[in-house]
Design an enzyme around this catalytic site. Structure first.
Site, PDB file in Angstrom:
ATOM      1  N   GLY A  12       0.806  -1.215   0.000  1.00 31.99           N
ATOM      2  CA  GLY A  12       0.000   0.000   0.000  1.00 31.99           C
ATOM      3  C   GLY A  12       0.841   1.268   0.000  1.00 31.99           C
ATOM      4  O   GLY A  12       0.613   2.184  -0.808  1.00 31.99           O
ATOM      5  N   ASP A  49      13.208 -11.817  -2.372  1.00 29.49           N
ATOM      6  CA  ASP A  49      12.584 -12.230  -1.109  1.00 29.49           C
ATOM      7  C   ASP A  49      13.526 -11.816   0.009  1.00 29.49           C
ATOM      8  O   ASP A  49      14.685 -12.229   0.033  1.00 29.49           O
ATOM      9  CB  ASP A  49      12.369 -13.750  -1.117  1.00 29.49           C
ATOM     10  CG  ASP A  49      11.563 -14.204   0.096  1.00 29.49           C
ATOM     11  OD1 ASP A  49      11.702 -13.598   1.193  1.00 29.49           O
ATOM     12  OD2 ASP A  49      10.786 -15.168  -0.042  1.00 29.49           O
ATOM     13  N   LEU A  50      13.023 -11.027   0.947  1.00 30.32           N
ATOM     14  CA  LEU A  50      13.870 -10.502   2.018  1.00 30.32           C
ATOM     15  C   LEU A  50      14.488 -11.603   2.871  1.00 30.32           C
ATOM     16  O   LEU A  50      15.526 -11.388   3.505  1.00 30.32           O
ATOM     17  CB  LEU A  50      13.045  -9.571   2.923  1.00 30.32           C
ATOM     18  CG  LEU A  50      12.648  -8.237   2.289  1.00 30.32           C
ATOM     19  CD1 LEU A  50      11.479  -7.616   3.040  1.00 30.32           C
ATOM     20  CD2 LEU A  50      13.842  -7.293   2.270  1.00 30.32           C
ATOM     21  N   GLY A  70       9.431  -3.283   3.095  1.00 26.76           N
ATOM     22  CA  GLY A  70       9.032  -4.679   2.878  1.00 26.76           C
ATOM     23  C   GLY A  70       8.899  -5.445   4.180  1.00 26.76           C
ATOM     24  O   GLY A  70       9.653  -5.226   5.129  1.00 26.76           O
ATOM     25  N   TYR A 134       4.352  -8.758  15.748  1.00 24.11           N
ATOM     26  CA  TYR A 134       4.680  -7.749  14.729  1.00 24.11           C
ATOM     27  C   TYR A 134       5.388  -6.547  15.359  1.00 24.11           C
ATOM     28  O   TYR A 134       6.423  -6.083  14.871  1.00 24.11           O
ATOM     29  CB  TYR A 134       3.380  -7.333  14.030  1.00 24.11           C
ATOM     30  CG  TYR A 134       3.473  -6.083  13.206  1.00 24.11           C
ATOM     31  CD1 TYR A 134       4.152  -6.073  11.990  1.00 24.11           C
ATOM     32  CD2 TYR A 134       2.878  -4.887  13.631  1.00 24.11           C
ATOM     33  CE1 TYR A 134       4.228  -4.914  11.227  1.00 24.11           C
ATOM     34  CE2 TYR A 134       2.951  -3.737  12.873  1.00 24.11           C
ATOM     35  CZ  TYR A 134       3.626  -3.754  11.673  1.00 24.11           C
ATOM     36  OH  TYR A 134       3.710  -2.609  10.928  1.00 24.11           O
TER      37      TYR A 134
HETATM   38  N1  LIG Z   1       0.360   1.243   6.330  1.00 26.46           N
HETATM   39  C1  LIG Z   1       0.559   1.752   7.562  1.00 26.46           C
HETATM   40  O1  LIG Z   1      -0.232   2.589   8.038  1.00 26.46           O
HETATM   41  C2  LIG Z   1       1.759   1.323   8.362  1.00 26.46           C
HETATM   42  C3  LIG Z   1       1.810   1.647   9.729  1.00 26.46           C
HETATM   43  C4  LIG Z   1       2.937   1.285  10.456  1.00 26.46           C
HETATM   44  C5  LIG Z   1       3.992   0.635   9.831  1.00 26.46           C
HETATM   45  N2  LIG Z   1       3.900   0.308   8.515  1.00 26.46           N
HETATM   46  C6  LIG Z   1       5.012  -0.410   7.894  1.00 26.46           C
HETATM   47  O2  LIG Z   1       5.299   0.177   6.639  1.00 26.46           O
HETATM   48  C7  LIG Z   1       5.678  -0.838   5.694  1.00 26.46           C
HETATM   49  C8  LIG Z   1       4.780  -0.769   4.464  1.00 26.46           C
HETATM   50  O3  LIG Z   1       3.444  -0.880   4.883  1.00 26.46           O
HETATM   51  P1  LIG Z   1       2.277  -1.248   3.866  1.00 26.46           P
HETATM   52  O4  LIG Z   1       1.013  -0.788   4.486  1.00 26.46           O
HETATM   53  O5  LIG Z   1       2.621  -0.794   2.504  1.00 26.46           O
HETATM   54  O6  LIG Z   1       2.324  -2.834   3.942  1.00 26.46           O
HETATM   55  P2  LIG Z   1       1.852  -3.894   2.828  1.00 26.46           P
HETATM   56  O7  LIG Z   1       1.543  -5.152   3.550  1.00 26.46           O
HETATM   57  O8  LIG Z   1       0.802  -3.311   1.969  1.00 26.46           O
HETATM   58  O9  LIG Z   1       3.164  -4.096   1.954  1.00 26.46           O
HETATM   59  C9  LIG Z   1       4.266  -4.835   2.407  1.00 26.46           C
HETATM   60  C10 LIG Z   1       4.990  -5.369   1.196  1.00 26.46           C
HETATM   61  O10 LIG Z   1       6.088  -6.165   1.668  1.00 26.46           O
HETATM   62  C11 LIG Z   1       6.202  -7.281   0.808  1.00 26.46           C
HETATM   63  N3  LIG Z   1       6.837  -8.412   1.519  1.00 26.46           N
HETATM   64  C12 LIG Z   1       6.326  -9.134   2.539  1.00 26.46           C
HETATM   65  N4  LIG Z   1       7.171 -10.127   2.848  1.00 26.46           N
HETATM   66  C13 LIG Z   1       8.235 -10.015   2.013  1.00 26.46           C
HETATM   67  C14 LIG Z   1       9.424 -10.759   1.828  1.00 26.46           C
HETATM   68  N5  LIG Z   1       9.697 -11.839   2.589  1.00 26.46           N
HETATM   69  N6  LIG Z   1      10.277 -10.386   0.871  1.00 26.46           N
HETATM   70  C15 LIG Z   1      10.008  -9.296   0.087  1.00 26.46           C
HETATM   71  N7  LIG Z   1       8.895  -8.558   0.204  1.00 26.46           N
HETATM   72  C16 LIG Z   1       8.021  -8.919   1.159  1.00 26.46           C
HETATM   73  C17 LIG Z   1       4.785  -7.641   0.407  1.00 26.46           C
HETATM   74  O11 LIG Z   1       4.770  -8.368  -0.824  1.00 26.46           O
HETATM   75  C18 LIG Z   1       4.120  -6.276   0.296  1.00 26.46           C
HETATM   76  O12 LIG Z   1       4.104  -5.789  -1.021  1.00 26.46           O
HETATM   77  C19 LIG Z   1       5.577  -2.165   6.441  1.00 26.46           C
HETATM   78  O13 LIG Z   1       6.868  -2.518   6.906  1.00 26.46           O
HETATM   79  C20 LIG Z   1       4.672  -1.858   7.600  1.00 26.46           C
HETATM   80  O14 LIG Z   1       4.939  -2.703   8.704  1.00 26.46           O
HETATM   81  C21 LIG Z   1       2.804   0.629   7.772  1.00 26.46           C
END
Ligand SMILES: NC(=O)c1ccc[n+]([C@@H]2O[C@H](COP(=O)([O-])OP(=O)(O)OC[C@H]3O[C@@H](n4cnc5c(N)ncnc54)[C@H](O)[C@@H]3O)[C@@H](O)[C@H]2O)c1
Length: 270
Positions: A12, A49-50, A70, A134
């Site tokens: 997102g 892949d991380l 990621g 998490y």
């Molecule tokens: N959206 C929020 O409001 C929010 C709030 C706090 C923290 N975060 C952090 O910000 C970051 C992005 O958030 P988001 O909402 O876009 O999350 P999201 O879940 O939409 O996107 C995370 C992305 O990471 C990728 N991913 C997961 N596992 C992976 C792996 N092993 N190797 C490679 N890629 C991998 C997924 O394919 C996905 O596209 C995340 O780390 C999340 O924890 C987001």
């Protein structure tokens, strides 16, 4: 211009940043384990892949800075969190060290401090109080950042993102909302400010109901533009339709706190 790698590009936040970041950094390599939707021909993408070190090293090769989004972005099983967020985060920082990347901006989360009550105002020097596996993984990422900053000289910025979106959609999010353009400001500070060594910022806009003292970010010039009070009527109307959650409504982490909760609310730490 620096070369920037953004992990989690298909998620997102990554999808929104694909609209906002290229005007600031023309040379961006987007990475994820799945291809982002509607990838344009001018957008550079490396699949990685991380949890696989060799793939991470390849993805970040040549980068001056990394925006590390990621990972698994909600509560999950220990195995899921371990692979995506613990091993994945270690691989990212270690690959950055090996490949001489100067800066990492790490997407941490409010869930690293979710078990503070909403009545408490906290800064970035208060101890972590994760509200989930998490949240523990985000505290781990912040700690790894400190190790790689102080032992290996990388410049690290952890942003404890509240809730990223175009508008705050309920009462809790009036306190923790982060407007996308404000995240871009924080990322730019992390990637560019000459005095960054190892910093933790709150990823929050100008929220008058906020719980966090974001003085560290303000010292580096952060001037958030989003004002959550402008959305108060719609957010409170949406909140009125939600069921009460005595534990989640008490703590900053909301439903991440009530999930799997078996302590008594009367023992809530203040
Ligand atoms: N959206 C929020 O409001 C929010 C709030 C706090 C923290 N975060 C952090 O910000 C970051 C992005 O958030 P988001 O909402 O876009 O999350 P999201 O879940 O939409 O996107 C995370 C992305 O990471 C990728 N991913 C997961 N596992 C992976 C792996 N092993 N190797 C490679 N890629 C991998 C997924 O394919 C996905 O596209 C995340 O780390 C999340 O924890 C987001």
């Amino acid at each position: 211009m620096p070369t920037i790698v953004v992990t989690g590009a298909a998620g997102g936040i990554g999808t929104r940043l694909r609209q906002l970041l290229p005007s600031v950094y023309p040379d961006i390599c987007w990475s994820d384990r799945v291809a982002p939707p509607h990838l344009a021909s001018h957008e550079r993408f490396v699949k990685a892949d991380l949890s696989v070190m060799s793939e991470v090293e390849q993805a970040i090769d040549g980068a001056h800075g990394i925006v590390h989004l990621g990972g698994h972005s909600i509560e999950g099983s220990w195995e899921t969190i371990l692979n995506a967020n613990i091993i994945g985060c270690y691989n990212l920082f270690e690959a950055a060290r090996r490949r001489g990347v100067e800066r990492v901006v790490f997407a941490s989360s409010n869930h690293a401090i979710g078990f503070y009550p909403r009545q408490r105002r906290i800064g970035t020097d208060d101890p972590v109080r994760p509200d989930s596996r998490y949240g523990v993984s985000k505290a781990f990422g912040e700690a790894l950042g400190a190790l790689y900053a102080y032992k290996h000289g990388l410049r690290i910025t952890s942003i404890r993102i509240g809730n990223f979106g175009e508008a705050p959609v309920d009462e809790r999010r009036l306190s923790i909302w982060l407007k996308p353009e404000d995240l871009v400001q924080l990322i730019r500070i992390g990637l560019e400010h000459p005095d960054i060594r190892c910093e933790i910022f709150y990823g929050a806009s100008d929220n008058s109901r906020g719980w966090w003292d974001n003085a560290a970010a303000f010292r580096f010039g952060y001037r958030p533009q989003g004002r959550s009070e402008e959305y108060v009527a719609a957010a409170l109307a949406a909140q009125a339709k939600l069921p009460a959650d005595p534990v989640g409504d008490w703590y900053q982490g909301g439903p991440f706190c009530s999930d799997e909760f078996d302590d008594g609310i009367e023992r809530s730490p203040v």
